[in-house]
Design a protein around this motif. Structure first.
Motif, mmCIF file in Angstrom:
data_model
loop_
_atom_site.group_PDB
_atom_site.id
_atom_site.type_symbol
_atom_site.label_atom_id
_atom_site.label_comp_id
_atom_site.label_asym_id
_atom_site.label_seq_id
_atom_site.Cartn_x
_atom_site.Cartn_y
_atom_site.Cartn_z
ATOM 1 N N SER A 60 0.892 -1.161 0.000
ATOM 2 C CA SER A 60 0.000 0.000 0.000
ATOM 3 C C SER A 60 0.928 1.209 0.000
ATOM 4 O O SER A 60 1.623 1.469 0.983
ATOM 5 C CB SER A 60 -0.901 -0.018 1.239
ATOM 6 N N GLN A 61 0.976 1.888 -1.130
ATOM 7 C CA GLN A 61 1.968 2.955 -1.301
ATOM 8 C C GLN A 61 1.302 4.246 -1.739
ATOM 9 O O GLN A 61 0.322 4.215 -2.494
ATOM 10 C CB GLN A 61 2.973 2.580 -2.393
ATOM 11 N N VAL A 62 1.878 5.354 -1.274
ATOM 12 C CA VAL A 62 1.420 6.647 -1.773
ATOM 13 C C VAL A 62 2.546 7.338 -2.529
ATOM 14 O O VAL A 62 3.726 7.123 -2.245
ATOM 15 C CB VAL A 62 0.903 7.575 -0.641
ATOM 16 N N LEU A 63 2.144 8.149 -3.484
ATOM 17 C CA LEU A 63 3.100 8.973 -4.217
ATOM 18 C C LEU A 63 2.964 10.379 -3.650
ATOM 19 O O LEU A 63 1.863 10.953 -3.662
ATOM 20 C CB LEU A 63 2.753 8.950 -5.707
ATOM 21 N N LEU A 64 4.078 10.894 -3.113
ATOM 22 C CA LEU A 64 4.033 12.212 -2.481
ATOM 23 C C LEU A 64 4.617 13.274 -3.404
ATOM 24 O O LEU A 64 5.675 13.077 -4.000
ATOM 25 C CB LEU A 64 4.821 12.201 -1.171
ATOM 26 N N ASP A 65 3.904 14.384 -3.490
ATOM 27 C CA ASP A 65 4.406 15.579 -4.172
ATOM 28 C C ASP A 65 4.760 16.545 -3.045
ATOM 29 O O ASP A 65 3.876 17.216 -2.512
ATOM 30 C CB ASP A 65 3.310 16.148 -5.080
ATOM 31 N N GLY A 66 6.030 16.569 -2.648
ATOM 32 C CA GLY A 66 6.381 17.261 -1.396
ATOM 33 C C GLY A 66 5.773 16.479 -0.251
ATOM 34 O O GLY A 66 6.062 15.301 -0.069
ATOM 35 N N HIS A 67 4.858 17.137 0.504
ATOM 36 C CA HIS A 67 4.181 16.422 1.596
ATOM 37 C C HIS A 67 2.750 16.081 1.217
ATOM 38 O O HIS A 67 1.972 15.633 2.049
ATOM 39 C CB HIS A 67 4.194 17.285 2.869
ATOM 40 N N ARG A 68 2.389 16.331 -0.041
ATOM 41 C CA ARG A 68 1.001 16.138 -0.467
ATOM 42 C C ARG A 68 0.822 14.783 -1.147
ATOM 43 O O ARG A 68 1.643 14.417 -2.002
ATOM 44 C CB ARG A 68 0.632 17.261 -1.442
#
Ligand code: COA
Length: 194
Positions: free
Chosen positions: A56-64
Motif C-alpha cells: 500500500s503505497q502513496v506517491l508524495l508531491d512534497g508532503h502532499r
C-alpha cells in the motif's frame, strides 16, 4: 518522477493515512456513490489495505498525497490484485496512474505472479456492460464492449489490460463489476503443463 517520491504506508502514519483517505474520498466521487460515502469509510479502506498482504503505497508531491495504490497476492501468489488505485483530483492526466501501475507490475513480476488484475465497477452506465443481461451471450457482450461515457476502463485498456469477465449486479441491478487482467510472464493462457 521528480519531485515525486513513493512511500510505503504504515499503520503509524496517522497524518498520511488521514490525507490519503481524504484524497480517496474526493477522487472516488466521480466513479461511485457507494464505495467511499464518507471520509470515515475512506479511513477504514486505508486501514484495510494495510492489513492485507502486499503493498500500500502513496506517491508524495512534497508532503502532499498525489496518488495511492494497493496490491495484494492471491491464488498462492500467481495472481496479484490491484486495489485501490486513486490519483488525486488535480493530478489526473499527468501519467501518475500509469507510473503507479508500472511500479506494481514490476513488483508483481518479481514475485513471480502470472496475472495482474483489477475490478472496476460501472455504477454510472458509462459502458455497454451496464443495464444488460450478463447471464446470456456473455462472451459476445464482452467482445462488443464500448464506452458511452468516461470510465476508468479506458485507462486500464490503455495500460494493456483486457476485459476477462463480469460480475453481474455487483453494485446494484444492471451495475456490474468489470474484471480486467494483464498477463505478466507470457501471453495469457497459452502455456501448457505437461
Ligand atoms: C483512472 C485514474 C487512476 C487514471 O490516472 P491518471 O494519472 O489520470 O492517468 P494517466 O495520466 O497515467 O493516463 C495514462 C493513459 O491512460 C489514459 N487515460 C487516463 N484516464 C482515462 C480514462 N478515464 N479513459 C480513457 N483513457 C484514460 C490517458 O490519456 C493516458 O493515455 P496515453 O497512453 O495516451 O498517455 C484516475 O483518473 C483516477 O484516480 N480516477 C478516480 C479513481 C479511479 O477511477 N480509480 C480507478 C478505479 S478502477
Amino acid at each position: 518522477m521528480e519531485p515525486f517520491r513513493t512511500v510505503d504506508l504504515t499503520p503509524r502514519d496517522a497524518e498520511l493515512i488521514q490525507q490519503t483517505a481524504k484524497v480517496a474520498y474526493e477522487a472516488s466521487k466521480s466513479i461511485s456513490k457507494i464505495w467511499l460515502p464518507t471520509v470515515e469509510a475512506a479511513i477504514e479502506e486505508v486501514h484495510e489495505s494495510l492489513e492485507r498482504e502486499g503493498i500500500s503505497q502513496v506517491l508524495l508531491d512534497g508532503h502532499r498525497v498525489a496518488a495511492w495504490i494497493g496490491a495484494s497476492p492471491q491464488f498462492s501468489g500467481r495472481v496479484v490484485e490491484i486495489h485501490p488505485l486513486i490519483v488525486a483530483r488535480g493530478y489526473h492526466g499527468k501519467g501518475l496512474g500509469r507510473w503507479m501501475v508500472n511500479q506494481v507490475e514490476a513488483w508483481a513480476r518479481q514475485q513471480g505472479a502470472l496475472t495482474l488484475w483489477i475490478g472496476t465497477s460501472d455504477e454510472t452506465h458509462a459502458t455497454s456492460l451496464s443495464g444488460v443481461n450478463l447471464y446470456e451471450n456473455t462472451g459476445p457482450v464482452i467482445a462488443s464492449f464500448h464506452q458511452v461515457a468516461p470510465h476508468p476502463c479506458g485507462f486500464w485498456l490503455r495500460l494493456g489490460f483486457h476485459i476477462v469477465g463480469v460480475l453481474p449486479d455487483a453494485e446494484g441491478i444492471g451495475k456490474p463489476s468489470i474484471m480486467m487482467a494483464k498477463p505478466l510472464q507470457q501471453k495469457g493462457g497459452e502455456a501448457h503443463e505437461d
